[in-house]
Design a protein around this motif. Sequence first.
Motif, mmCIF file in Angstrom:
data_model
loop_
_atom_site.group_PDB
_atom_site.id
_atom_site.type_symbol
_atom_site.label_atom_id
_atom_site.label_comp_id
_atom_site.label_asym_id
_atom_site.label_seq_id
_atom_site.Cartn_x
_atom_site.Cartn_y
_atom_site.Cartn_z
ATOM 1 N N ILE A 105 -45.197 -40.927 5.673
ATOM 2 C CA ILE A 105 -44.326 -40.980 6.844
ATOM 3 C C ILE A 105 -45.040 -40.538 8.124
ATOM 4 C CG2 ILE A 105 -42.200 -40.024 7.849
ATOM 5 C CD1 ILE A 105 -41.121 -39.918 4.956
ATOM 6 N N ALA A 106 -45.814 -39.464 8.045
ATOM 7 C CA ALA A 106 -46.434 -38.919 9.255
ATOM 8 C C ALA A 106 -47.398 -39.923 9.886
ATOM 9 C CB ALA A 106 -47.181 -37.638 8.901
ATOM 10 N N SER A 107 -47.502 -39.858 11.214
ATOM 11 C CA SER A 107 -48.494 -40.675 11.899
ATOM 12 C C SER A 107 -49.878 -40.120 11.553
ATOM 13 C CB SER A 107 -48.282 -40.602 13.406
ATOM 14 O OG SER A 107 -48.547 -39.291 13.857
ATOM 15 N N LYS A 108 -50.896 -40.944 11.788
ATOM 16 C CA LYS A 108 -52.267 -40.513 11.490
ATOM 17 C C LYS A 108 -52.587 -39.211 12.193
ATOM 18 C CE LYS A 108 -55.185 -44.405 10.244
ATOM 19 N NZ LYS A 108 -55.707 -45.638 10.827
ATOM 20 N N ARG A 109 -52.144 -39.138 13.470
ATOM 21 C CA ARG A 109 -52.434 -37.971 14.295
ATOM 22 C C ARG A 109 -51.781 -36.725 13.719
ATOM 23 N NH1 ARG A 109 -53.365 -36.089 19.576
ATOM 24 N NH2 ARG A 109 -51.586 -34.756 19.974
ATOM 25 N N ALA A 110 -50.480 -36.850 13.357
ATOM 26 C CA ALA A 110 -49.748 -35.705 12.802
ATOM 27 C C ALA A 110 -50.415 -35.248 11.509
ATOM 28 C CB ALA A 110 -48.298 -36.083 12.540
ATOM 29 N N ARG A 111 -50.826 -36.223 10.688
ATOM 30 C CA ARG A 111 -51.474 -35.878 9.424
ATOM 31 C C ARG A 111 -52.767 -35.131 9.674
ATOM 32 N NH1 ARG A 111 -54.924 -38.090 5.501
ATOM 33 N NH2 ARG A 111 -54.132 -37.802 3.395
ATOM 34 N N ARG A 112 -53.505 -35.586 10.717
ATOM 35 C CA ARG A 112 -54.792 -34.956 10.985
ATOM 36 C C ARG A 112 -54.635 -33.495 11.406
ATOM 37 N NH1 ARG A 112 -57.473 -38.766 14.476
ATOM 38 N NH2 ARG A 112 -57.022 -37.312 16.142
ATOM 39 N N ILE A 113 -53.498 -33.170 12.019
ATOM 40 C CA ILE A 113 -53.275 -31.780 12.431
ATOM 41 C C ILE A 113 -52.644 -30.978 11.300
ATOM 42 C CG2 ILE A 113 -51.999 -30.307 14.039
ATOM 43 C CD1 ILE A 113 -52.220 -32.677 16.035
ATOM 44 N N LEU A 114 -51.651 -31.588 10.624
ATOM 45 C CA LEU A 114 -50.871 -30.828 9.644
ATOM 46 C C LEU A 114 -51.675 -30.480 8.397
ATOM 47 C CD1 LEU A 114 -47.436 -32.613 9.973
ATOM 48 C CD2 LEU A 114 -47.950 -30.237 10.527
ATOM 49 N N LYS A 115 -52.545 -31.395 7.971
ATOM 50 C CA LYS A 115 -53.256 -31.121 6.727
ATOM 51 C C LYS A 115 -54.191 -29.913 6.828
ATOM 52 C CE LYS A 115 -54.581 -33.153 2.589
ATOM 53 N NZ LYS A 115 -55.458 -34.030 1.844
ATOM 54 N N PRO A 116 -55.027 -29.832 7.874
ATOM 55 C CA PRO A 116 -55.837 -28.610 7.993
ATOM 56 C C PRO A 116 -54.986 -27.351 8.163
ATOM 57 C CG PRO A 116 -56.647 -30.310 9.473
ATOM 58 C CD PRO A 116 -55.376 -30.821 8.896
ATOM 59 N N THR A 117 -53.835 -27.486 8.834
ATOM 60 C CA THR A 117 -52.950 -26.316 8.971
ATOM 61 C C THR A 117 -52.534 -25.815 7.599
ATOM 62 O OG1 THR A 117 -52.096 -27.348 10.971
ATOM 63 C CG2 THR A 117 -50.887 -25.456 10.126
ATOM 64 N N LEU A 118 -52.149 -26.750 6.733
ATOM 65 C CA LEU A 118 -51.775 -26.363 5.371
ATOM 66 C C LEU A 118 -52.934 -25.673 4.663
ATOM 67 C CD1 LEU A 118 -49.754 -29.259 3.714
ATOM 68 C CD2 LEU A 118 -49.023 -26.936 4.165
ATOM 69 N N GLU A 119 -54.155 -26.181 4.916
ATOM 70 C CA GLU A 119 -55.299 -25.588 4.231
ATOM 71 C C GLU A 119 -55.569 -24.175 4.719
ATOM 72 O OE1 GLU A 119 -58.107 -28.794 4.536
ATOM 73 O OE2 GLU A 119 -56.995 -29.873 2.987
ATOM 74 N N VAL A 120 -55.309 -23.921 6.002
ATOM 75 C CA VAL A 120 -55.453 -22.548 6.503
ATOM 76 C C VAL A 120 -54.421 -21.648 5.824
ATOM 77 C CG1 VAL A 120 -55.231 -21.061 8.515
ATOM 78 C CG2 VAL A 120 -56.485 -23.193 8.702
ATOM 79 N N LEU A 121 -53.199 -22.149 5.688
ATOM 80 C CA LEU A 121 -52.153 -21.368 5.015
ATOM 81 C C LEU A 121 -52.575 -21.009 3.600
ATOM 82 C CD1 LEU A 121 -48.723 -22.945 5.897
ATOM 83 C CD2 LEU A 121 -49.885 -20.991 6.889
ATOM 84 N N ALA A 122 -53.226 -21.962 2.934
ATOM 85 C CA ALA A 122 -53.654 -21.714 1.556
ATOM 86 C C ALA A 122 -54.686 -20.601 1.514
ATOM 87 C CB ALA A 122 -54.221 -22.993 0.944
ATOM 88 N N GLY A 123 -55.307 -20.292 2.665
ATOM 89 C CA GLY A 123 -56.332 -19.260 2.680
ATOM 90 C C GLY A 123 -55.818 -17.873 3.003
ATOM 91 N N ILE A 124 -54.518 -17.725 3.235
ATOM 92 C CA ILE A 124 -53.973 -16.386 3.520
ATOM 93 C C ILE A 124 -54.160 -15.510 2.285
ATOM 94 C CG2 ILE A 124 -51.851 -15.086 3.966
ATOM 95 C CD1 ILE A 124 -50.899 -17.287 5.722
ATOM 96 N N PRO A 125 -54.733 -14.312 2.460
ATOM 97 C CA PRO A 125 -54.990 -13.456 1.297
ATOM 98 C C PRO A 125 -53.698 -13.146 0.539
ATOM 99 C CG PRO A 125 -56.055 -12.563 3.249
ATOM 100 C CD PRO A 125 -55.189 -13.690 3.705
ATOM 101 N N THR A 126 -53.799 -13.075 -0.784
ATOM 102 C CA THR A 126 -52.577 -12.896 -1.570
ATOM 103 C C THR A 126 -51.984 -11.507 -1.385
ATOM 104 O OG1 THR A 126 -53.931 -12.354 -3.471
ATOM 105 C CG2 THR A 126 -53.167 -14.612 -3.291
ATOM 106 N N VAL A 127 -52.813 -10.525 -1.007
ATOM 107 C CA VAL A 127 -52.248 -9.201 -0.788
ATOM 108 C C VAL A 127 -51.309 -9.230 0.426
ATOM 109 C CG1 VAL A 127 -54.092 -8.241 0.673
ATOM 110 C CG2 VAL A 127 -52.794 -6.734 -0.796
ATOM 111 N N VAL A 128 -51.596 -10.140 1.362
ATOM 112 C CA VAL A 128 -50.709 -10.307 2.513
ATOM 113 C C VAL A 128 -49.375 -10.900 2.046
ATOM 114 C CG1 VAL A 128 -50.390 -11.552 4.690
ATOM 115 C CG2 VAL A 128 -52.594 -10.513 4.168
ATOM 116 N N TYR A 129 -49.447 -11.883 1.143
ATOM 117 C CA TYR A 129 -48.202 -12.410 0.558
ATOM 118 C C TYR A 129 -47.444 -11.311 -0.172
ATOM 119 C CZ TYR A 129 -49.110 -17.331 1.580
ATOM 120 O OH TYR A 129 -49.301 -18.518 2.213
ATOM 121 N N GLY A 130 -48.190 -10.422 -0.829
ATOM 122 C CA GLY A 130 -47.550 -9.290 -1.504
ATOM 123 C C GLY A 130 -46.794 -8.416 -0.509
ATOM 124 N N TYR A 131 -47.420 -8.196 0.638
ATOM 125 C CA TYR A 131 -46.766 -7.426 1.701
ATOM 126 C C TYR A 131 -45.460 -8.107 2.124
ATOM 127 C CZ TYR A 131 -45.777 -5.889 6.456
ATOM 128 O OH TYR A 131 -45.135 -5.457 7.581
#
Lengths: 301, 278
Positions: A105-131
């Motif tokens: 559904i997303a436009s190419k542009r939206a995908r290009r921004i959203l996908k790396p954003t998701l990857e940054v989220l995946a890098g949040i340390p788990t101890v922070v999620y614990g907090y």
Amino acid sequence: MPRAATPRAATSLADRIVPKILFLCALVSVLATAGIVAVLAIESAALFSSIGLSSFFLDTQWTPLFTDKHYGIWPLAAGTLLTTAIALAVALPLGLFAAIYLSEIASKRARRILKPTLEVLAGIPTVVYGYFALTMITPALQRVVPGLAAFNALSAGITMGMMILPLVASLSDDALFAVPQSLREGAYALGASQRATVFRVVLPTAISGVGAAAILAVSRAIGETMIVAVAAGQQPRLTLDPRVPIETMTAYIVQVSLGDTPSGSLEYRTLFAVGAALFVITLGLNILAQRMRGRLAGRTL
Amino acid sequence: MTPGDRALRAASILSLALPLVVLATLVGAAVKAALPRLGWSFLTSFPSRFAEGAGILSALAGSAWLLVLTLAMAVPVGLGAALYLEEYAPPGRLTSLIELNIANLAGVPSIIHGLLGLEIFVRVFGLGRSLLAGAATLALLLLPMVIMTSREALRSVPLSLREASFALGADRWQTIRQVVLPMSMPGILTGVMLSLARAAGETAPLVMIGALTYVAFVPSGPMDAFTALPIQIFNWLSRPQAEFRANAAAAVVVLLVLMLSLNATAIWLRARLEKPVQ
């Protein structure tokens, strides 16, 4: 693997020595795996020879740190199963639909921004999620769930689901995106709606890739440590009630290592037996996921 | 658009937006909880039994030491392994065994690396609960990631450049040193940055090898005991007193800023990499 042909016989000194050094580097990872297997096997074997396999698999209590010692793995397994199931209930549906958005559904542009954003989220340390789980999610849930303890499987599981969601979304998006455009065009040419195209054509084609993402999510949830160590409690009990404190396999390992357990003691060895169970389960899941992805890659359309 | 299509759109947008909004809210709340404690003295004080006076100096110093030592071990070995697999490895059983092994090692839960570090580095090698033992454990954990990102960077160097180098009479090692490595450097550095970010946030393996939670000194060498930023957060979260929650929040904000700057550097490097190679 494409590689330029060797120009001439490798005669220079560097060309003879360097590959050997580099090979040793590649061997380090094999040694690490061998080390893990050896350490887990030796220490667990020592544990089982003193307590017997049956008390590990048949007892329903896990109290190796008490005077009345029981070594039944099931309470820890139940805690792990419970948090994993809750995490998957959050991560799989949201992750799959997020992937559908990114890929279909997303436009190419939206995908290009959203996908790396998701990857940054995946890098949040788990101890922070614990907090987050302990100080924000649990108090918020306590307002709606009656009888929710300060440490519980529900809050830890939901937070873990949020942590795994980017992984599921990103891997599923890869699988959906790899479905050839001609299949979508074929469906639309037959008059199918987008919904029918996604659910009847794209998803079934990408199913092994999406399945691999789901299996990796299970593996990640089982091995996740800090969220459950912070927010789920430290009370191994055989229950599927998500509102009370429980203990997972990983949280038990953390709990013991925080104390000063002398090496060679039974308590010390239980760490490795629990670790071995964890290793076997996650390795099996990872291999299964690799096979499914391999099947996807090997298919020609 | 059919009603079904509209429902699909709504559900999928919601599924992507919901986690992003929730996370943004959580981070916002953490920043708000952290504000009273965030300040110069928080960064320059040692941990303390009194929440108001406690800071993260030893944790920051420990994390910095750890990252440098981890890099010093993981990057040469990881890059070496990547070079072997991309440039030298003969196709065959042994090579595919190594590749399979790296893929599986990448999926092993980090706490199991902690068990390995505890038994091998802390006890068998007798390194004790030192920075070196912690860094060695983290280095093994990061190895698959460094290898995989480096291989990708090496693979992006066009074959024609290698052939040109060979045509000029260079041997394989000269070609790697003077053509392949310089060309793939941005990609390799991107991978290194991402691995660093991962190392900065890893908690479980360090707790396993028994990093101390109360360290009132700055480590002066690799054999010193240490604490690290994520361990300090875990320690403050494990305390019953609510005052320490604000400290945990402040340390969470510092850790997130560190992670985001490492990630941003990686993205910047990747953007530079995307300049097409002719």
